[in-house]
Design an enzyme around this catalytic site. Sequence first.
Site, short mmCIF file in Angstrom:
data_model
loop_
_atom_site.label_atom_id
_atom_site.label_comp_id
_atom_site.label_asym_id
_atom_site.label_seq_id
_atom_site.Cartn_x
_atom_site.Cartn_y
_atom_site.Cartn_z
NE ARG A 108 -0.63 4.20 -0.98
CZ ARG A 108 -0.54 3.39 0.07
NH1 ARG A 108 0.26 3.71 1.10
NH2 ARG A 108 -1.24 2.27 0.12
CE LYS A 160 -4.93 5.27 0.02
NZ LYS A 160 -5.34 4.46 -1.15
CG HIS A 169 0.81 4.69 -8.11
ND1 HIS A 169 0.92 5.19 -6.82
CD2 HIS A 169 0.04 3.58 -8.01
CE1 HIS A 169 0.23 4.42 -5.99
NE2 HIS A 169 -0.30 3.44 -6.68
NE ARG A 198 1.85 1.92 -3.81
CZ ARG A 198 2.00 1.59 -2.52
NH1 ARG A 198 3.15 1.83 -1.91
NH2 ARG A 198 1.02 1.03 -1.85
CG HIS A 213 -1.39 -2.90 -0.70
ND1 HIS A 213 -0.92 -3.63 -1.77
CD2 HIS A 213 -1.50 -1.62 -1.16
CE1 HIS A 213 -0.75 -2.83 -2.81
NE2 HIS A 213 -1.09 -1.61 -2.46
CE1 TYR A 234 1.60 -2.93 -8.21
CE2 TYR A 234 0.54 -3.58 -6.16
CZ TYR A 234 0.88 -2.61 -7.08
OH TYR A 234 0.50 -1.31 -6.86
#
Length: 305
Positions: free
Chosen positions: A149, A173, A246, A249, A272, A281
């Site tokens: 990110r 995150k 993004h 990504r 994730h 994706y």
Amino acid sequence: MNQLELYIDTFVEYLQIEKNASPYTVKYYRNDLEIFADFLRSEGLSHIANVTYKDVRIFLTSLYEQELSRRSVSRKISTLRSFYRFLEREGYVEGNPFVQLHLPKTSKPVPGFLYQEELDKLFEVNDITTPLGQRDQALLEMLYGTGIRVSECQNLRLQDIDFAIGTIFVRGKGRKERYVPFGSFAEIALETYLQEGRTKLLEKSNSDTEFIFLNSRGGHLTNRGIRTILNKIVERASLTVHVHPHKLRHTFATHLLNEGADLRSVQELLGHESLSSTQIYTHVTKDHLREAYMKSHPRANGNKS
């Protein structure tokens, strides 16, 4: 400050300190809560504990009357559901009127990605004989080559790179940490930037810094700075598609899956928590889809009579 504003500030502080929410998440949460606060004032509801399921339904109707998308409405309701859950846990209210509210499921949009030819143009336009060009090339290689990110890239430090085994240490995150590999192109771009470009940029600053990516004055590059750099690269490459950080990504994940990487591995690389976040994706390019069809279907290449 009235009681509702105090509750909102308390909840926002909880998001920042306890949940380690990003500034963008906090901004959207606060915005959603202020919209709800305006609604309560317009309805003459002075105390948040008095809000009923009927009031919540009226609020939902008011959102749809503004012609907001289902996705936007769902996000606002999700914010308020979390808000009331927090208030209930803290003893400020006795129930959560949003628990009963069921919204139609929203389909997640397929993330946009770049084709290889478009990527090649981005990598060809940086002047790698200059400090800023070397930085831009390294930045681009890291974003696409690792799928991290923007905030993760911005916060990379010198000690996070292990050239011996080709990995970076990423602070993700929610304080989740992971190791992500990088390839030879990223390695070359990084080494060139660190040995040459970064050293020259650092000379413009009076203070030393451990952050890898620097601005033109030798200071720590911001998220906004990264977006500005990418916009300039896209402009120089004369791409007609919109490219935000993004999207690199998204492209990283799409290209891995198209070339046979398994979903679990891509999940780990992206950081994730849920596999469902990675499954968006699993789309493939039209060329890749046609290639698979032509190779696999028994009647794809038959001669016409």
